[in-house]
Design a protein around this motif. Structure first.
Motif, PDB file in Angstrom:
ATOM      1  N   VAL A  80       9.910  -1.096  -6.641  1.00 10.41           N
ATOM      2  CA  VAL A  80       8.559  -1.197  -7.200  1.00 10.41           C
ATOM      3  C   VAL A  80       8.358  -0.047  -8.190  1.00 10.41           C
ATOM      4  O   VAL A  80       8.339   1.114  -7.811  1.00 10.41           O
ATOM      5  N   VAL A 115       7.102 -10.043  -8.809  1.00 11.15           N
ATOM      6  CA  VAL A 115       7.339  -9.862  -7.379  1.00 11.15           C
ATOM      7  C   VAL A 115       7.878 -11.169  -6.799  1.00 11.15           C
ATOM      8  O   VAL A 115       7.166 -12.166  -6.730  1.00 11.15           O
ATOM      9  N   ILE A 123       7.774  -5.113   0.663  1.00  7.67           N
ATOM     10  CA  ILE A 123       6.484  -4.421   0.514  1.00  7.67           C
ATOM     11  C   ILE A 123       5.649  -4.588   1.776  1.00  7.67           C
ATOM     12  O   ILE A 123       5.086  -3.619   2.298  1.00  7.67           O
TER      13      ILE A 123
END
Length: 180
Positions: A80, A115, A123
């Motif tokens: 990320v 994503v 996550i």
């Protein structure tokens, strides 16, 4: 390090705004949701996350310190970066992100551009059970946001519940509905 800016929005672009503060223009990168609330000529107060690299210095702006804190927390997760973190915060506010992590709701997280399912799962797993990130001045970061999704405000007939109890109650309710 720059922590916040208060000034006039001179211009906005696809992923950035130029904010004039006493004659100095700061280029501030922001998500689409934040930029949509910054009109040219508007006076804004943005919380800033400063990123210094070998070859650049970038400022990322947020309208709440909670969003800024979650932006920093998201980047602690492998895979990320700043662009993906902004994309996630465009889709989910701090309260919704914390809820999605608690419920391991990979689908909600995966709605963000950039994503995929594997990153969304990572996550959710890494954020599950973690407390909100700290605010600029060290107190706990707010999980609420101005666009709803925050926990209800306690009233005299409804006492405040700790966040963990609220999540446990939600998980039980979801489990009951699934079993029906």
């Amino acid at each position: 390090m720059i922590g916040s800016l208060k000034g006039i929005v001179s211009a906005t672009g696809e992923d950035r705004a130029l904010i004039e503060v006493q004659g100095v223009g700061y280029l501030v990168f922001a998500g689409a949701k934040t930029l949509s609330r910054m009109g040219t000529g508007a006076i804004v107060h943005v919380f800033v996350e400063t990123q210094m690299r070998e070859d650049s210095l970038k400022l990322f702006g947020f309208l709440s310190d909670g969003e800024r804190a979650w932006f920093a927390r998201l980047q602690e997760i492998s895979g990320v970066g700043a662009k993906v973190a902004l994309s996630i915060l465009d889709v989910l506010g701090p309260a919704q992100l914390m809820e999605a992590a608690a419920l391991e709701d990979k689908v909600s997280i995966a709605r963000a551009n950039g994503v995929g399912p594997k990153l969304a799962a990572r996550i959710a797993i890494e954020l599950k059970g973690r407390p909100p990130p700290p605010a600029l001045m060290g107190s706990s970061g707010s999980v609420g946001s101005s666009e709803g999704g925050a926990a209800p405000v306690p009233t005299p007939d409804m006492p405040a519940l700790p966040a963990q109890e609220v999540m446990e109650d939600r998980n039980q309710a979801i489990s009951a509905l699934i079993n029906l």
